[in-house]
Scaffold this motif. Sequence first.
Motif, short mmCIF file in Angstrom:
data_model
loop_
_atom_site.label_atom_id
_atom_site.label_comp_id
_atom_site.label_asym_id
_atom_site.label_seq_id
_atom_site.Cartn_x
_atom_site.Cartn_y
_atom_site.Cartn_z
N THR A 15 32.62 11.91 -1.59
CA THR A 15 33.55 11.47 -0.55
C THR A 15 34.99 11.88 -0.87
O THR A 15 35.88 11.69 -0.04
CB THR A 15 33.52 9.94 -0.38
OG1 THR A 15 34.15 9.31 -1.50
CG2 THR A 15 32.10 9.42 -0.25
N PRO A 64 30.36 3.93 -0.90
CA PRO A 64 30.12 5.27 -0.35
C PRO A 64 29.26 5.27 0.90
O PRO A 64 29.41 6.15 1.76
CB PRO A 64 29.46 6.03 -1.50
CG PRO A 64 29.02 4.99 -2.47
CD PRO A 64 29.95 3.83 -2.30
N PRO A 114 30.94 11.57 3.76
CA PRO A 114 30.94 12.61 2.73
C PRO A 114 31.86 13.75 3.16
O PRO A 114 32.00 14.04 4.35
CB PRO A 114 29.48 13.05 2.66
CG PRO A 114 28.90 12.66 3.98
CD PRO A 114 29.65 11.46 4.45
N TRP A 117 24.13 9.04 5.26
CA TRP A 117 24.42 10.43 4.95
C TRP A 117 23.22 11.31 5.32
O TRP A 117 22.67 12.03 4.50
CB TRP A 117 24.71 10.58 3.46
CG TRP A 117 26.02 9.98 3.03
CD1 TRP A 117 26.85 9.16 3.73
CD2 TRP A 117 26.65 10.16 1.74
NE1 TRP A 117 27.95 8.81 2.99
CE2 TRP A 117 27.85 9.42 1.77
CE3 TRP A 117 26.29 10.87 0.60
CZ2 TRP A 117 28.71 9.37 0.68
CZ3 TRP A 117 27.14 10.82 -0.49
CH2 TRP A 117 28.35 10.09 -0.46
#
Length: 309
Positions: free
Chosen positions: A179, A231, A236, A265
Amino acid sequence: MSAQPSLASLARLPSQDPAFYAREYNNRANVPDNATHMAHWAELSRQVRKRAGWLEDLSYAGAEPGPHAADERLDYFPAEPGATDGPPPLLVFVHGGYWRALDKRDHSLVANALPRCGVSVAVINYSLCPAVTVETIVLQAVRSVAWLYRESGRLGHDKARIFVGGHSVGGHMAAMMLTTLWPRVGRDLPADLVKGVVSVSGLHDLEPLRRADFLQVDLKLSARDVDRLSPAFLPPATDAPLVTAVGGLEPGEYHRQTDLLRAAWLANAQAPGAAHVPMPDRHHFNVMHDFADGDSPLLLAVRRMMGVA
């Protein structure tokens, strides 16, 4: 075939009861013989450190070291000569321990098989809570990866093939490296500095840790920390491949954490080289044994991601 859980359902906390998170995340209580497994890590790591040619305690603190520079060290295990044509790729490994325990020397086992396969390995250290914050530790990991990019010519790895992996909260920090907006860290750093990530039993949503009293006493996570350092809730920077694994014997929360990151993701989880590795007979401690075995499904997936299968 049953439908896959939605991102919204995976992001929803299963319970409001702090005791639930204490049970789900207290790995040492959940695996009573954890000391036996960590002793195995230590023995494998000692065997790796008996080999010649590796570099110990390299400082990644940079030209202007900060107050925690003494902790900003890494061990570097180069790929074996002749194992690869040209500069080898590099795996930067970040250890677990809930940001408050363990050391890089406990994790030299990650360099047991990979150098023989043509991969260099760097195992980093960082400061520990409660002396520093989780955010400080994440920034230390950022500094280590930037330093390894800049020192590639001296150390011998390919700066265009740097990957990051980790176990438990190390998996969290590995994901955080994907990230990171690297050109903001340094104008010499490319946006796609990290070419792939492996998160084993990773923690990608920090809110449950904030609710677990046995952790929060040292971590002192705020709601703002959760927003900025989870995250699974951050984009990302690239579509680099994501490799995940979680032990089949681990608590349900660890499976939710992994499923959540993969759902959030999706492009990274489906990129060439991406994989999810089933580990049906593993718990939170013996998952690490597979990092030392060049023929384990985990390490085969990591090697495929890195292009050295």
